[in-house]
Write a protein that holds these residues in place. Structure first.
Motif, short mmCIF file in Angstrom:
data_model
loop_
_atom_site.label_atom_id
_atom_site.label_comp_id
_atom_site.label_asym_id
_atom_site.label_seq_id
_atom_site.Cartn_x
_atom_site.Cartn_y
_atom_site.Cartn_z
N PRO A 140 19.04 -21.42 3.88
CA PRO A 140 18.21 -22.54 4.34
C PRO A 140 18.24 -22.70 5.86
O PRO A 140 17.21 -22.98 6.47
CB PRO A 140 18.85 -23.75 3.65
N THR A 141 19.40 -22.50 6.46
CA THR A 141 19.52 -22.66 7.91
C THR A 141 18.65 -21.65 8.64
O THR A 141 17.93 -21.97 9.58
CB THR A 141 20.98 -22.50 8.35
N MET A 142 18.73 -20.38 8.22
CA MET A 142 17.94 -19.33 8.85
C MET A 142 16.45 -19.57 8.67
O MET A 142 15.66 -19.42 9.61
CB MET A 142 18.31 -17.96 8.25
N ALA A 161 7.56 -32.37 8.29
CA ALA A 161 8.77 -32.84 7.60
C ALA A 161 8.82 -32.30 6.18
O ALA A 161 9.88 -31.84 5.71
CB ALA A 161 8.80 -34.37 7.58
N VAL A 162 7.69 -32.32 5.48
CA VAL A 162 7.63 -31.79 4.11
C VAL A 162 7.92 -30.29 4.11
O VAL A 162 8.63 -29.79 3.24
CB VAL A 162 6.25 -32.07 3.48
N MET A 163 7.39 -29.57 5.11
CA MET A 163 7.62 -28.13 5.19
C MET A 163 9.11 -27.82 5.34
O MET A 163 9.64 -26.93 4.67
CB MET A 163 6.84 -27.53 6.36
N VAL A 164 9.78 -28.56 6.22
CA VAL A 164 11.21 -28.32 6.46
C VAL A 164 12.02 -28.62 5.20
O VAL A 164 12.88 -27.82 4.79
CB VAL A 164 11.71 -29.18 7.64
N VAL A 165 11.74 -29.76 4.56
CA VAL A 165 12.49 -30.14 3.35
C VAL A 165 12.23 -29.16 2.22
O VAL A 165 13.16 -28.72 1.52
CB VAL A 165 12.13 -31.58 2.92
N ALA A 166 10.96 -28.81 2.00
CA ALA A 166 10.61 -27.89 0.92
C ALA A 166 11.19 -26.50 1.16
O ALA A 166 11.68 -25.84 0.23
CB ALA A 166 9.09 -27.81 0.75
N THR A 167 11.16 -26.06 2.42
CA THR A 167 11.72 -24.75 2.76
C THR A 167 13.22 -24.72 2.48
O THR A 167 13.74 -23.76 1.89
CB THR A 167 11.47 -24.43 4.25
N ALA A 168 13.93 -25.76 2.91
CA ALA A 168 15.37 -25.83 2.67
C ALA A 168 15.68 -25.88 1.18
O ALA A 168 16.61 -25.22 0.70
CB ALA A 168 15.95 -27.06 3.37
N TRP A 204 8.90 -24.55 -8.59
CA TRP A 204 7.44 -24.49 -8.49
C TRP A 204 6.89 -25.71 -7.77
O TRP A 204 5.93 -25.62 -7.00
CB TRP A 204 6.80 -24.38 -9.87
N LEU A 205 7.52 -26.88 -7.99
CA LEU A 205 7.08 -28.10 -7.32
C LEU A 205 7.29 -27.99 -5.81
O LEU A 205 6.39 -28.30 -5.02
CB LEU A 205 7.84 -29.31 -7.87
N TRP A 206 8.49 -27.55 -5.42
CA TRP A 206 8.76 -27.37 -4.00
C TRP A 206 7.84 -26.31 -3.39
O TRP A 206 7.40 -26.44 -2.24
CB TRP A 206 10.22 -26.98 -3.78
N ALA A 207 7.56 -25.27 -4.14
CA ALA A 207 6.66 -24.22 -3.66
C ALA A 207 5.26 -24.78 -3.41
O ALA A 207 4.62 -24.45 -2.39
CB ALA A 207 6.60 -23.07 -4.67
N ALA A 208 4.79 -25.62 -4.32
CA ALA A 208 3.47 -26.23 -4.16
C ALA A 208 3.44 -27.14 -2.93
O ALA A 208 2.47 -27.14 -2.16
CB ALA A 208 3.10 -27.01 -5.42
N LEU A 209 4.51 -27.93 -2.74
CA LEU A 209 4.59 -28.81 -1.58
C LEU A 209 4.63 -28.00 -0.28
O LEU A 209 3.99 -28.38 0.72
CB LEU A 209 5.83 -29.69 -1.68
N LEU A 210 5.36 -26.89 -0.29
CA LEU A 210 5.43 -26.04 0.89
C LEU A 210 4.06 -25.46 1.22
O LEU A 210 3.63 -25.48 2.38
CB LEU A 210 6.44 -24.90 0.67
N ALA A 211 3.36 -24.95 0.21
CA ALA A 211 2.04 -24.39 0.43
C ALA A 211 1.07 -25.44 0.98
O ALA A 211 0.29 -25.16 1.90
CB ALA A 211 1.49 -23.81 -0.88
N ALA A 212 1.15 -26.65 0.43
CA ALA A 212 0.28 -27.73 0.89
C ALA A 212 0.59 -28.11 2.33
O ALA A 212 -0.31 -28.33 3.15
CB ALA A 212 0.42 -28.94 -0.03
N ALA A 213 1.90 -28.19 2.66
CA ALA A 213 2.31 -28.56 4.01
C ALA A 213 1.84 -27.53 5.04
O ALA A 213 1.34 -27.88 6.11
CB ALA A 213 3.82 -28.72 4.08
N VAL A 214 2.00 -26.25 4.71
CA VAL A 214 1.56 -25.19 5.61
C VAL A 214 0.05 -25.24 5.82
O VAL A 214 -0.45 -25.09 6.94
CB VAL A 214 1.98 -23.80 5.08
N ALA A 215 -0.69 -25.49 4.73
CA ALA A 215 -2.15 -25.60 4.83
C ALA A 215 -2.56 -26.75 5.75
O ALA A 215 -3.48 -26.61 6.57
CB ALA A 215 -2.74 -25.80 3.44
N VAL A 216 -1.86 -27.87 5.64
CA VAL A 216 -2.16 -29.02 6.50
C VAL A 216 -1.85 -28.71 7.96
O VAL A 216 -2.63 -29.03 8.87
CB VAL A 216 -1.37 -30.27 6.04
N ILE A 217 -0.70 -28.07 8.20
CA ILE A 217 -0.30 -27.75 9.58
C ILE A 217 -1.32 -26.82 10.23
O ILE A 217 -1.71 -27.01 11.39
CB ILE A 217 1.09 -27.11 9.59
#
Length: 290
Positions: A230-232, A267-274, A106-119
């Protein structure tokens, strides 16, 4: 409602359906056979699997929504939002696998959502061209083609996680190319079916989709999904976005003060996605038959 906003909503809808299709495909790739088979034979068996086809139909709805989104917005915008498919896959796969989503997920999901919103907001992605010249695509093939061929050849020599990573990169890169080609195909729809049938991108687009699907399933089978997924998941938006900039002339316009924020968000998006993809892959591997 502005075109970019409609494109964003369509991209989120595409992410949902693609996530459902991916969950079904992951399970099918491991359950279709216990035997060691070649990439071609695996794809042939999956074509005879009803569950795999159900996943493909669901994913097709996602691709249709993606195409509609690309008709209204930039590749940079759509590809960034498609990463959220992992946010949908997280609870869906947890439900199918009968497990609970962990706090870290859930933490990584929140970070991913935030990163996408910023981008999407700070990056202010702008549209470029819908199609590129033959010379431009020739340059892409000359650069990307040999790289993918080498990955496939090496993947046939090595085994386990290394093979899965290489095949996963090939699949993700092909889906990134598919997104850019989709924008060109959608652009030609306004000129009628006859004009579309004479568009070279249409046939390359179809071949790339088949290749992306085949290598995706091969990557799932090559080794642990903690290597392939993660690679895909990272390769597709990265390759698609780079091609959107290089091939279609799209751009990010965050302003001088926004570049640092944008770089951190990417960077956060890539790390959170992986991290999320790895978590999904661990569960899928645990559920796969020995």
């Amino acid at each position: 409602m502005a075109k970019a906003e409609i494109a964003a909503l369509l991209a989120l809808g595409a992410a949902l359906f693609i996530a459902i299709g991916d969950v079904i495909h992951q399970r099918s790739a491991h359950e279709v056979t216990d035997e060691t088979v070649s990439h071609l034979e695996l794809f042939g068996r999956l074509l005879r699997d009803r569950r795999w086809w159900s996943g493909s139909l669901v994913a097709a709805v996602g691709f249709a929504l993606q195409a509609a989104a690309l008709g209204l917005g930039s590749v940079l915008l759509v590809q960034a939002l498609l990463v959220t498919s992992l946010l949908f896959a997280l609870p869906i796969n947890a439900r199918v696998s009968r497990r609970r989503v962990t706090r870290w997920e859930w933490l990584w999901a929140a970070l991913l959502a935030a990163a996408v919103a910023v981008i999407v907001t700070v990056g202010n992605p702008t549209e470029g061209h819908s199609r590129a010249s033959l010379e431009t695509w020739t340059a892409v093939v000359l650069v990307l083609g040999p790289m993918l061929v080498v990955c496939v050849l090496v993947a046939n020599v090595v085994t386990g996680p290394a093979s899965a990573v290489l095949l996963g990169f090939v699949s993700g890169a092909l889906w990134g190319v598919f997104a850019v080609l989709t924008k060109g195909v959608v652009d030609r729809l306004d000129d009628g079916l006859w004009a579309l049938s004479r568009t070279p991108e249409l046939y390359v687009w179809a071949l790339v989709a088949i290749g992306g699907t085949a290598y995706q399933q091969a990557s799932f089978r090559a080794g642990s999904l903690t290597a392939s997924l993660p690679t895909m998941t990272v390769a597709e938006p990265v390759v698609g976005s780079v091609l959107g900039i290089v091939v279609l002339g799209e751009a990010m316009r965050p302003g001088d003060a926004g570049w640092f924020t944008l770089i951190v968000a990417v960077a956060v998006m890539v790390v959170a996605t992986a991290a999320l993809a790895r978590g999904e892959a661990v569960t899928a591997s645990a559920k796969a038959p020995a």
